[in-house]
Design an enzyme around this catalytic site. Structure first.
Site, PDB file in Angstrom:
ATOM      1  N   PHE A   1      -7.254 -29.287  11.547  1.00  0.00           N
ATOM      2  CA  PHE A   1      -5.818 -29.322  11.840  1.00  0.00           C
ATOM      3  C   PHE A   1      -5.493 -28.944  13.284  1.00  0.00           C
ATOM      4  O   PHE A   1      -4.326 -28.811  13.642  1.00  0.00           O
ATOM      5  CB  PHE A   1      -5.054 -28.409  10.871  1.00  0.00           C
TER       6      PHE A   1
ATOM      7  N   ARG B   1       2.237  -8.523   9.366  1.00  0.00           N
ATOM      8  CA  ARG B   1       1.630  -9.571   8.529  1.00  0.00           C
ATOM      9  C   ARG B   1       2.221  -9.529   7.118  1.00  0.00           C
ATOM     10  O   ARG B   1       2.431 -10.571   6.492  1.00  0.00           O
ATOM     11  CB  ARG B   1       0.106  -9.415   8.473  1.00  0.00           C
TER      12      ARG B   1
ATOM     13  N   LYS C   1       8.168 -20.026  15.688  1.00  0.00           N
ATOM     14  CA  LYS C   1       7.583 -21.328  16.004  1.00  0.00           C
ATOM     15  C   LYS C   1       8.656 -22.423  16.120  1.00  0.00           C
ATOM     16  O   LYS C   1       9.796 -22.230  15.685  1.00  0.00           O
ATOM     17  CB  LYS C   1       6.544 -21.672  14.936  1.00  0.00           C
TER      18      LYS C   1
ATOM     19  N   THR D   1       0.006 -17.423   5.111  1.00  0.00           N
ATOM     20  CA  THR D   1       0.040 -18.593   6.000  1.00  0.00           C
ATOM     21  C   THR D   1       0.732 -19.778   5.327  1.00  0.00           C
ATOM     22  O   THR D   1       1.535 -20.477   5.955  1.00  0.00           O
ATOM     23  CB  THR D   1      -1.410 -18.988   6.382  1.00  0.00           C
TER      24      THR D   1
ATOM     25  N   ARG E   1       8.100 -16.142   5.906  1.00  0.00           N
ATOM     26  CA  ARG E   1       7.597 -17.492   5.636  1.00  0.00           C
ATOM     27  C   ARG E   1       8.153 -18.032   4.317  1.00  0.00           C
ATOM     28  O   ARG E   1       8.439 -19.222   4.204  1.00  0.00           O
ATOM     29  CB  ARG E   1       6.076 -17.506   5.680  1.00  0.00           C
TER      30      ARG E   1
ATOM     31  N   TYR F   1      -4.358 -21.085  20.675  1.00  0.00           N
ATOM     32  CA  TYR F   1      -5.010 -21.236  19.371  1.00  0.00           C
ATOM     33  C   TYR F   1      -6.460 -21.720  19.508  1.00  0.00           C
ATOM     34  O   TYR F   1      -6.994 -22.349  18.602  1.00  0.00           O
ATOM     35  CB  TYR F   1      -4.206 -22.186  18.484  1.00  0.00           C
TER      36      TYR F   1
HETATM   37  P1  ATP Z   1      -0.684 -17.458  12.810  1.00  0.00           P
HETATM   38  O1  ATP Z   1      -1.987 -17.229  13.569  1.00  0.00           O
HETATM   39  O2  ATP Z   1       0.132 -18.587  13.379  1.00  0.00           O
HETATM   40  O3  ATP Z   1       0.095 -16.185  12.650  1.00  0.00           O
HETATM   41  P2  ATP Z   1      -2.078 -17.228  10.338  1.00  0.00           P
HETATM   42  O4  ATP Z   1      -2.816 -16.125  11.015  1.00  0.00           O
HETATM   43  O5  ATP Z   1      -1.346 -16.897   9.079  1.00  0.00           O
HETATM   44  O6  ATP Z   1      -1.045 -17.898  11.320  1.00  0.00           O
HETATM   45  P3  ATP Z   1      -4.312 -18.927  10.894  1.00  0.00           P
HETATM   46  O7  ATP Z   1      -5.439 -19.109   9.958  1.00  0.00           O
HETATM   47  O8  ATP Z   1      -4.502 -18.080  12.107  1.00  0.00           O
HETATM   48  O9  ATP Z   1      -3.057 -18.430  10.043  1.00  0.00           O
HETATM   49  O10 ATP Z   1      -3.846 -20.375  11.331  1.00  0.00           O
HETATM   50  C1  ATP Z   1      -3.079 -20.546  12.509  1.00  0.00           C
HETATM   51  C2  ATP Z   1      -2.030 -21.597  12.282  1.00  0.00           C
HETATM   52  O11 ATP Z   1      -2.658 -22.857  12.103  1.00  0.00           O
HETATM   53  C3  ATP Z   1      -1.203 -21.420  11.006  1.00  0.00           C
HETATM   54  O12 ATP Z   1      -0.152 -20.510  11.132  1.00  0.00           O
HETATM   55  C4  ATP Z   1      -0.693 -22.818  10.802  1.00  0.00           C
HETATM   56  O13 ATP Z   1       0.419 -23.106  11.669  1.00  0.00           O
HETATM   57  C5  ATP Z   1      -1.893 -23.658  11.206  1.00  0.00           C
HETATM   58  N1  ATP Z   1      -2.703 -23.962  10.036  1.00  0.00           N
HETATM   59  C6  ATP Z   1      -3.528 -23.144   9.369  1.00  0.00           C
HETATM   60  N2  ATP Z   1      -4.107 -23.769   8.328  1.00  0.00           N
HETATM   61  C7  ATP Z   1      -3.618 -25.032   8.345  1.00  0.00           C
HETATM   62  C8  ATP Z   1      -3.816 -26.187   7.535  1.00  0.00           C
HETATM   63  N3  ATP Z   1      -4.645 -26.160   6.485  1.00  0.00           N
HETATM   64  N4  ATP Z   1      -3.151 -27.314   7.858  1.00  0.00           N
HETATM   65  C9  ATP Z   1      -2.313 -27.350   8.927  1.00  0.00           C
HETATM   66  N5  ATP Z   1      -2.079 -26.293   9.736  1.00  0.00           N
HETATM   67  C10 ATP Z   1      -2.721 -25.161   9.444  1.00  0.00           C
HETATM   68 MG    MG Z   2      -3.728 -16.305  12.905  1.00  0.00          MG
END
Ligand code: ATP
Ligand code: MG
Length: 146
Positions: free
Chosen positions: A66, A94, A18, A100, A111, A58
């Site tokens: 968010f 993962r 990212k 996350t 991370r 997304y």
């Molecule tokens: P990714 O899809 O990027 O691999 P992830 O699967 O671990 O991450 P998701 O729940 O899919 O998490 O959320 C996608 C992205 O949205 C996160 O990686 C983060 O950048 C952002 N995000 C998630 N939760 C929050 C939050 N509470 N506040 C701000 N940004 C968030």
């Molecule tokens: Mg995700």
């Protein structure tokens, strides 16, 4: 054609380094860690998402509070996109990237090592085989895969 029978269904995942990790110069270290963990690079490119493209990628999070922050962040600078191959790729990747929220990520995960916050969390990993295909097709043509 990929299918479970020939063992290809679960052997690929899609990732993005990212904009935060890219800007801090962590791309090389992260790619090295991915290779050391046993993933083979099938496709790799440096690119930058427009706000529109970030929103499309997304889209599943559109209703989340968010979402706008996520779109702004993901379109704020260059990223590195890649398709990776390994047995059990989605789940193993993962595990390699960690939770996350980097504060909750296990020691040694990408991370934990390189992410600053839940929003700016250094790296993306597909969450399912179906999404791996959608995400890989979003970034790469067949001519860019090896
Ligand atoms: P990714 O899809 O990027 O691999 P992830 O699967 O671990 O991450 P998701 O729940 O899919 O998490 O959320 C996608 C992205 O949205 C996160 O990686 C983060 O950048 C952002 N995000 C998630 N939760 C929050 C939050 N509470 N506040 C701000 N940004 C968030
Ligand atoms: Mg995700």
């Amino acid at each position: 054609m990929r299918g479970k029978k020939n063992g290809f269904m679960d052997n690929r995942t899609f990732t993005m380094i990212k904009p935060d990790a890219f800007a801090k110069g962590y791309s090389g270290a992260i790619i090295d860690k991915i290779i050391q963990a046993g993933f083979k690079i099938v496709a790799l490119k440096m690119t930058k998402l427009s706000a529109e493209k970030a929103g499309e990628f997304y889209a599943i999070h559109k209703a989340r509070p968010f979402f706008q922050e996520l779109v702004d962040f993901m379109s704020s600078g260059p990223i590195v996109a890649a398709i990776l191959e390994k047995d059990n790729a989605v789940a193993d990747f993962r595990t390699l990237i960690g939770a996350t929220d980097p504060a909750k990520a296990a020691e040694g995960t990408i991370r934990k090592l390189y992410a600053a916050s839940v929003g700016e969390n250094a790296i993306h990993g597909s969450d399912s085989d179906d999404n791996e295909k959608i995400e890989s097709d979003f970034f790469f043509s067949v001519l860019e895969r090896f």
